[in-house]
Design an enzyme around this catalytic site. Sequence first.
Site: not given
Ligand code: PGA
Length: 255
Positions: A235-236, A96, A214, A98, A174, A168, A10-12
């Site tokens: 994500g990150g 998600h 994470s 967010e 993050g 999640e 997930n590149w956001k």
């Molecule tokens: P993260 O994000 O790996 O940066 O914690 C995961 C996600 O939001 O899917």
Amino acid sequence: MKRKPLVVANWKMHGQQAWIEGFVSEFVRAQGPLQHGEVVLCPPFVFLAQLQAALKKTLIGVGAQNVHGAEQGPFTGEVSAPMLKEFDCTHVIVGHSERRTLFGETDATVAARFAAALRGGLVPILCVGENAAERQSGITEQKVREQLDAVVDFAGPAAFANAVVAYEPVWAIGTGKTATPEDAQEVCAAIREEVENIGSPEIASNMRILYGGSVKSSNIVEIMKKADVDGALIGGASLDPEELAKIVKFHAVSE
Ligand code: PGA
């Protein structure tokens, strides 16, 4: 039945056209041969076409980060499942945290988006998870069950026959904090049990459940050893092609 592991990046809201070309060549070089459907990259909408073209000769899939509940209409800023299909998306993330916390999405809007993805022939990746306060009050599993039930109320008991669920924990996204493999397993097992209760044992045992929050190359192996964890939503760490390649290699090794 053995479930095939899946890594979803997930590149956001990250990326640039010039960066994508470099990412794809470095990632493909670093990770070596793949099986089809093992890895799905989810860029911002505007990069879907470019990424799809760059991945053409690979087995890496392309997914989106969200989808609207309708096929078309006056919904400024939104994108529909048929549009994503035109760009050969196979998967789409819905719900998600967010989206839920920063953009006001509710269990009801998430359910509508989930159903639209299924109607459009996309595999929805439904994100569920508790926040820190909910974990502290011991209501993690209740929260996750409610999020699953909301989708079933809308899409029916077979909702999860063609879907992926990503557990999640919101406090782990993050933040560098990861759920312990035992905690991840406990909640993923509860998710599978709930899907068995509302769907069927067959749907539950075929459904892939990812862990997200994470995830890095240094913690993927322990997480993937757990029986009900079938992959990761990243994500990150997915923005670094070498790191993502390591995660993909490690998750396959620990299968
Ligand atoms: P993260 O994000 O790996 O940066 O914690 C995961 C996600 O939001 O899917």
